[in-house]
Design an enzyme around this catalytic site. Structure first.
Site, mmCIF file in Angstrom:
data_model
loop_
_atom_site.group_PDB
_atom_site.id
_atom_site.type_symbol
_atom_site.label_atom_id
_atom_site.label_comp_id
_atom_site.label_asym_id
_atom_site.label_seq_id
_atom_site.Cartn_x
_atom_site.Cartn_y
_atom_site.Cartn_z
ATOM 1 N N LYS A 97 0.841 -1.209 0.000
ATOM 2 C CA LYS A 97 0.000 0.000 0.000
ATOM 3 C C LYS A 97 0.874 1.256 0.000
ATOM 4 O O LYS A 97 0.663 2.165 -0.792
ATOM 5 C CB LYS A 97 -0.928 0.011 1.232
ATOM 6 N N ARG A 135 -8.936 0.947 9.287
ATOM 7 C CA ARG A 135 -8.495 -0.428 9.539
ATOM 8 C C ARG A 135 -9.538 -1.212 10.317
ATOM 9 O O ARG A 135 -9.329 -2.403 10.581
ATOM 10 C CB ARG A 135 -7.196 -0.410 10.333
ATOM 11 N N ARG A 172 11.797 -6.337 4.457
ATOM 12 C CA ARG A 172 11.829 -4.938 4.907
ATOM 13 C C ARG A 172 12.522 -4.829 6.270
ATOM 14 O O ARG A 172 13.201 -3.852 6.545
ATOM 15 C CB ARG A 172 10.407 -4.388 4.991
ATOM 16 N N ARG A 181 12.453 -1.972 11.057
ATOM 17 C CA ARG A 181 11.244 -1.585 11.803
ATOM 18 C C ARG A 181 10.953 -2.613 12.886
ATOM 19 O O ARG A 181 10.910 -3.816 12.603
ATOM 20 C CB ARG A 181 10.056 -1.489 10.834
ATOM 21 N N ARG A 192 0.252 -9.045 13.462
ATOM 22 C CA ARG A 192 -0.348 -8.019 12.595
ATOM 23 C C ARG A 192 -1.257 -8.663 11.555
ATOM 24 O O ARG A 192 -2.313 -8.115 11.222
ATOM 25 C CB ARG A 192 0.749 -7.192 11.921
HETATM 26 P P1 B4P Z 1 4.680 -1.568 2.061
HETATM 27 O O1 B4P Z 1 4.293 -0.794 0.861
HETATM 28 O O2 B4P Z 1 5.531 -0.816 3.069
HETATM 29 O O3 B4P Z 1 3.483 -2.235 2.860
HETATM 30 P P2 B4P Z 1 2.190 -1.597 3.527
HETATM 31 O O4 B4P Z 1 1.108 -2.511 3.117
HETATM 32 O O5 B4P Z 1 2.035 -0.160 3.190
HETATM 33 O O6 B4P Z 1 2.570 -1.498 5.115
HETATM 34 P P3 B4P Z 1 2.001 -1.946 6.508
HETATM 35 O O7 B4P Z 1 0.564 -2.347 6.416
HETATM 36 O O8 B4P Z 1 2.997 -2.942 6.958
HETATM 37 O O9 B4P Z 1 2.180 -0.821 7.606
HETATM 38 P P4 B4P Z 1 1.485 0.520 8.147
HETATM 39 O O10 B4P Z 1 2.581 1.517 8.111
HETATM 40 O O11 B4P Z 1 0.226 0.891 7.437
HETATM 41 O O12 B4P Z 1 5.462 -2.840 1.524
HETATM 42 C C1 B4P Z 1 6.037 -3.793 2.395
HETATM 43 C C2 B4P Z 1 7.327 -4.357 1.819
HETATM 44 O O13 B4P Z 1 7.099 -5.025 0.595
HETATM 45 C C3 B4P Z 1 8.382 -3.294 1.514
HETATM 46 O O14 B4P Z 1 9.639 -3.780 1.883
HETATM 47 C C4 B4P Z 1 8.291 -3.100 0.008
HETATM 48 O O15 B4P Z 1 9.519 -2.686 -0.553
HETATM 49 C C5 B4P Z 1 7.901 -4.492 -0.443
HETATM 50 N N1 B4P Z 1 7.072 -4.480 -1.655
HETATM 51 C C6 B4P Z 1 6.055 -3.627 -1.928
HETATM 52 N N2 B4P Z 1 5.510 -3.911 -3.133
HETATM 53 C C7 B4P Z 1 6.185 -5.013 -3.620
HETATM 54 C C8 B4P Z 1 6.086 -5.792 -4.822
HETATM 55 N N3 B4P Z 1 5.158 -5.528 -5.769
HETATM 56 N N4 B4P Z 1 6.920 -6.843 -4.975
HETATM 57 C C9 B4P Z 1 7.859 -7.127 -4.026
HETATM 58 N N5 B4P Z 1 8.011 -6.413 -2.893
HETATM 59 C C10 B4P Z 1 7.187 -5.371 -2.679
HETATM 60 O O16 B4P Z 1 1.056 0.201 9.702
HETATM 61 C C11 B4P Z 1 1.969 -0.035 10.766
HETATM 62 C C12 B4P Z 1 1.273 -0.082 12.158
HETATM 63 O O17 B4P Z 1 0.694 1.227 12.500
HETATM 64 C C13 B4P Z 1 0.060 -1.031 12.299
HETATM 65 O O18 B4P Z 1 0.467 -2.356 12.565
HETATM 66 C C14 B4P Z 1 -0.714 -0.382 13.504
HETATM 67 O O19 B4P Z 1 -0.149 -0.705 14.748
HETATM 68 C C15 B4P Z 1 -0.534 1.115 13.273
HETATM 69 N N6 B4P Z 1 -1.652 1.702 12.502
HETATM 70 C C16 B4P Z 1 -1.541 2.252 11.246
HETATM 71 N N7 B4P Z 1 -2.748 2.694 10.826
HETATM 72 C C17 B4P Z 1 -3.640 2.439 11.821
HETATM 73 C C18 B4P Z 1 -5.061 2.638 11.962
HETATM 74 N N8 B4P Z 1 -5.783 3.200 10.974
HETATM 75 N N9 B4P Z 1 -5.669 2.237 13.093
HETATM 76 C C19 B4P Z 1 -4.952 1.680 14.098
HETATM 77 N N10 B4P Z 1 -3.602 1.442 14.041
HETATM 78 C C20 B4P Z 1 -2.948 1.808 12.907
#
Ligand code: B4P
Length: 194
Positions: free
Chosen positions: A17, A92, A131, A137, A148
């Site tokens: 995302k 979420r 990552r 992290r 998670r």
């Molecule tokens: P990302 O792009 O970083 O993944 P994400 O889905 O955005 O992140 P995530 O859900 O983990 O965390 P968030 O910060 O929202 O990609 C992950 C990895 O994959 C990277 O290394 C990237 O390079 C790689 N990648 C991406 N695309 C790829 C592809 N096509 N092929 C290969 N590799 C690929 O949340 C973190 C924490 O914050 C939560 O656990 C919670 O505690 C809190 N939080 C956030 N929002 C909240 C909310 N609304 N309510 C309550 N708590 C919340």
């Protein structure tokens, strides 16, 4: 005609995302609003919000709805969201989604599209482990990743049906390269903004 873009991204942790939000932001000039990044900044700055969020995030749990809803309400009131926004990581939970519905109604906006990034959990675990090596992290630790994913399945997965029922959901197969996933995203955006 200027089209405003109100985009919401769904998908399990590690689905990409944040990665795709940054590409969309660059191409379309609408800001990424990442609650994960906002919370990590709050933790790093040692603010009151950060102090409350830190232990919760380290366990892999979700911070309380009312806390994050206030953060988003304030963020969506800022002028750079005038042409739209990319919500990344919010909502979420169903109560967060309901709060967002109210907020959008208050400001006379509606979601253009909800992009649902589909990725199986094994692949998500592999990506997050990668990552962890690159970024260090604390919530990318293997036990926390499992937690998670469980939280996502219980609390966030029901949002797919919530938005499908509203007719705004578009599924994107996230099990491809970043470029290929982005091409699929652009395909959806072209279709919904025509
Ligand atoms: P990302 O792009 O970083 O993944 P994400 O889905 O955005 O992140 P995530 O859900 O983990 O965390 P968030 O910060 O929202 O990609 C992950 C990895 O994959 C990277 O290394 C990237 O390079 C790689 N990648 C991406 N695309 C790829 C592809 N096509 N092929 C290969 N590799 C690929 O949340 C973190 C924490 O914050 C939560 O656990 C919670 O505690 C809190 N939080 C956030 N929002 C909240 C909310 N609304 N309510 C309550 N708590 C919340």
């Amino acid at each position: 005609m200027t089209v405003s873009l109100e985009i919401l991204l769904l998908g399990p942790p590690g689905a990409g995302k944040g990665t795709q939000a940054k590409r969309i932001e660059l191409a379309h000039g609408v800001p990424q609003v990442s609650t994960g990044e906002m919370l990590r900044d709050a933790v790093a700055s040692g603010s009151e919000l950060g102090e409350r969020a830190r232990p919760i995030m380290e366990r892999g749990d979700l911070v309380p709805d009312e806390l994050i809803v206030e953060v988003i309400r304030e963020r969506l009131g800022q002028p750079d969201t005038g042409k739209g926004f990319i919500l990344d990581g919010f909502p979420r939970t169903i109560p967060q989604a309901e709060a967002l519905d109210e907020m959008l109604a208050d400001i006379g906006r509606r979601l253009t599209v909800v992009l649902d990034f589909e990725l199986d959990e094994e692949e998500a675990v592999l990506r997050l482990a990668g990552r962890a090596e690159e970024e260090g992290r604390t919530d990318d630790d293997p036990d926390v990743i499992r937690r998670r994913l469980n939280v996502w399945r219980e609390s966030t997965l029901p949002l797919t049906a919530y938005y499908r029922g509203r007719g705004v959901l578009a599924s994107v197969d996230a099990a491809h390269s970043v470029d290929d996933v982005y091409a699929a995203v652009e395909g959806v955006l072209e279709r919904v903004t025509q």
